[in-house]
Design an enzyme around this catalytic site. Structure first.
Site, PDB file in Angstrom:
ATOM      1  N   ARG A 226       8.820  -4.318  -1.685  1.00  0.00           N
ATOM      2  CA  ARG A 226       9.268  -2.946  -1.950  1.00  0.00           C
ATOM      3  C   ARG A 226       9.551  -2.169  -0.670  1.00  0.00           C
ATOM      4  NH1 ARG A 226       6.477   2.154  -3.077  1.00  0.00           N
ATOM      5  NH2 ARG A 226       4.545   1.118  -2.456  1.00  0.00           N
TER       6      ARG A 226
ATOM      7  N   ALA B 221       1.349  -2.182   8.019  1.00  0.00           N
ATOM      8  CA  ALA B 221       0.929  -2.722   6.717  1.00  0.00           C
ATOM      9  C   ALA B 221      -0.595  -2.733   6.626  1.00  0.00           C
ATOM     10  CB  ALA B 221       1.519  -4.110   6.513  1.00  0.00           C
ATOM     11  N   ARG B 222      -1.223  -3.812   7.077  1.00  0.00           N
ATOM     12  CA  ARG B 222      -2.683  -3.926   7.061  1.00  0.00           C
ATOM     13  C   ARG B 222      -3.136  -4.706   8.281  1.00  0.00           C
ATOM     14  NH1 ARG B 222      -2.216  -0.501   4.021  1.00  0.00           N
ATOM     15  NH2 ARG B 222      -3.092  -0.208   1.928  1.00  0.00           N
TER      16      ARG B 222
ATOM     17  N   ASP C 196      -0.376   0.823  13.191  1.00  0.00           N
ATOM     18  CA  ASP C 196      -0.840   2.024  12.495  1.00  0.00           C
ATOM     19  C   ASP C 196      -2.090   1.741  11.677  1.00  0.00           C
ATOM     20  OD1 ASP C 196      -0.433   4.796  11.611  1.00  0.00           O
ATOM     21  OD2 ASP C 196       0.098   3.944   9.657  1.00  0.00           O
TER      22      ASP C 196
ATOM     23  N   GLU D 298     -11.670   1.811  10.463  1.00  0.00           N
ATOM     24  CA  GLU D 298     -11.034   3.126  10.500  1.00  0.00           C
ATOM     25  C   GLU D 298     -12.038   4.194  10.089  1.00  0.00           C
ATOM     26  OE1 GLU D 298      -7.460   3.090   8.152  1.00  0.00           O
ATOM     27  OE2 GLU D 298      -6.519   1.531   9.368  1.00  0.00           O
TER      28      GLU D 298
ATOM     29  N   HIS E 185      -3.155   5.480  11.346  1.00  0.00           N
ATOM     30  CA  HIS E 185      -2.914   5.173   9.934  1.00  0.00           C
ATOM     31  C   HIS E 185      -2.301   6.366   9.206  1.00  0.00           C
ATOM     32  CE1 HIS E 185      -4.331   2.437   6.389  1.00  0.00           C
ATOM     33  NE2 HIS E 185      -3.081   2.842   6.254  1.00  0.00           N
TER      34      HIS E 185
ATOM     35  N   GLY F  13       1.033   6.240   8.020  1.00  0.00           N
ATOM     36  CA  GLY F  13       2.220   5.842   7.283  1.00  0.00           C
ATOM     37  C   GLY F  13       2.320   6.499   5.918  1.00  0.00           C
TER      38      GLY F  13
END
Length: 319
Positions: free
Chosen positions: A150, A230-231, A255, A260, A279, A281
């Site tokens: 996506r 992403a991760r 990011d 975190e 992070h 995004g």
């Protein structure tokens, strides 16, 4: 009903949704709470609202919360909630929709920031300096997208505006599916060996964990850039830091992190040619507003006895 809204780091949740319409007492927690303190903090609450994966709700924590009846998470996917444990306890877990545009826009911001040396030039100007080096044009370069789902598709759609060639790879990607979205399917090895910019857009699972391994990073060209919005678990972060420190790739931007918020003394903060964002995004006014408004909707529906956007352990994660 007592509701805890966790990790409201920016203090915006209260103003972004009509919490006052609920028959509930809502508490907003701005500081990040360590896992070992969660059970004590959440003991009085009937419902917990989570912003993505900022705070984990493990089986151990869930079983220590006798009053908990509802968990609401931002998005339709949250790997840090033990949904099976919640289900066993009769706890309903609900999600929300989300905008994907923020991650797509941030990805291109990071790519352009890297290739045009925006962080270096900004720092130099503020320190009284001037030019710091030559940038790199994207025109005629190759963008390698790992994960043409996506979000990866939307990133790929922008590349032609810069005159870039697009290749893609993931475990299930077919040549026809890649071509449908303006890319050419190549092997993982070819993508990392030939791309000038590698951008990561996979979902984290046991199958994809560590998929950008030491060998993939070692295969990259010394002039190439790597972007991960992403991760963190998809990447061998230590190998990436080593490659940057040794100058084996031109630069990277990330990011997402294994822990975190990223600790202040984390070695990543000192890695050369690495652009870091916290992070963000998904952290836009539009997306956070959607998250919190739908959290209120989820809670109201649960209170009425007709839960919506219910997540189950065996259902496919969407959004």
């Amino acid at each position: 009903m007592k509701i805890a809204v966790l990790d409201d780091w920016l203090g915006t949740a209260k103003d972004l949704a009509p919490w006052g319409t609920l028959e509930a007492e809502v508490s907003f927690v701005r500081e990040h709470v360590a896992e070992e303190r969660l059970a004590e903090l959440l003991a009085p609450f009937d419902a917990v609202c989570l912003t993505r994966e900022r705070t984990p709700l493990t089986r151990r924590t869930i079983e220590a919360l006798p009053n908990l009846s509802l968990i609401v998470t931002a998005g339709r996917r949250n790997a840090k909630i033990d949904i099976a444990a919640a289900t066993e306890r009769g706890i309903t877990v609900c999600g929300t929709d989300s905008h994907g545009g923020g991650t797509v826009e941030l990805t291109w911001a990071l790519i352009l920031g890297l290739t045009q040396r925006v962080p270096q030039n900004d720092a130099a100007m503020k320190a009284g300096g001037w030019q710091t080096g030559m940038g790199t044009l994207l025109e005629g370069k190759r963008l390698g997208i790992v994960g043409l789902g996506r979000l990866g598709r939307r990133v790929a759609a922008i590349a032609p505006a810069f005159g870039m060639d697009v290749v893609a790879w993931s475990q299930n990607l077919t040549g026809d599916a890649a071509a449908e979205h303006g890319a050419r399917r190549v092997s993982k090895e070819e993508l990392f060996a030939t791309a000038d910019v590698v951008s990561l857009h996979l979902t984290l699972s046991e199958r994809t964990r560590g998929i950008v391994d030491r060998a993939a990073i070692a295969a990259m060209k010394p002039t190439a850039y790597f972007v991960n919005a992403a991760r963190a678990g998809l990447v061998d972060t230590a190998a990436l830091a080593e490659a940057l420190g040794a100058g084996r790739i031109a630069g990277a931007a990330i990011d997402v992190y294994d822990v975190e918020p990223l600790p202040a003394d984390d070695p990543l903060r000192r890695v050369p040619n690495l652009v870091l964002t916290p992070h963000v995004g998904y952290v836009s006014a539009e997306n956070m507003g959607l998250f919190f408004r739908q959290m209120v909707e989820d809670i109201a529906a649960f209170q009425s006895g007709h839960p919506i956007r219910v997540m189950t352990a065996d259902a496919p994660a969407l959004g």
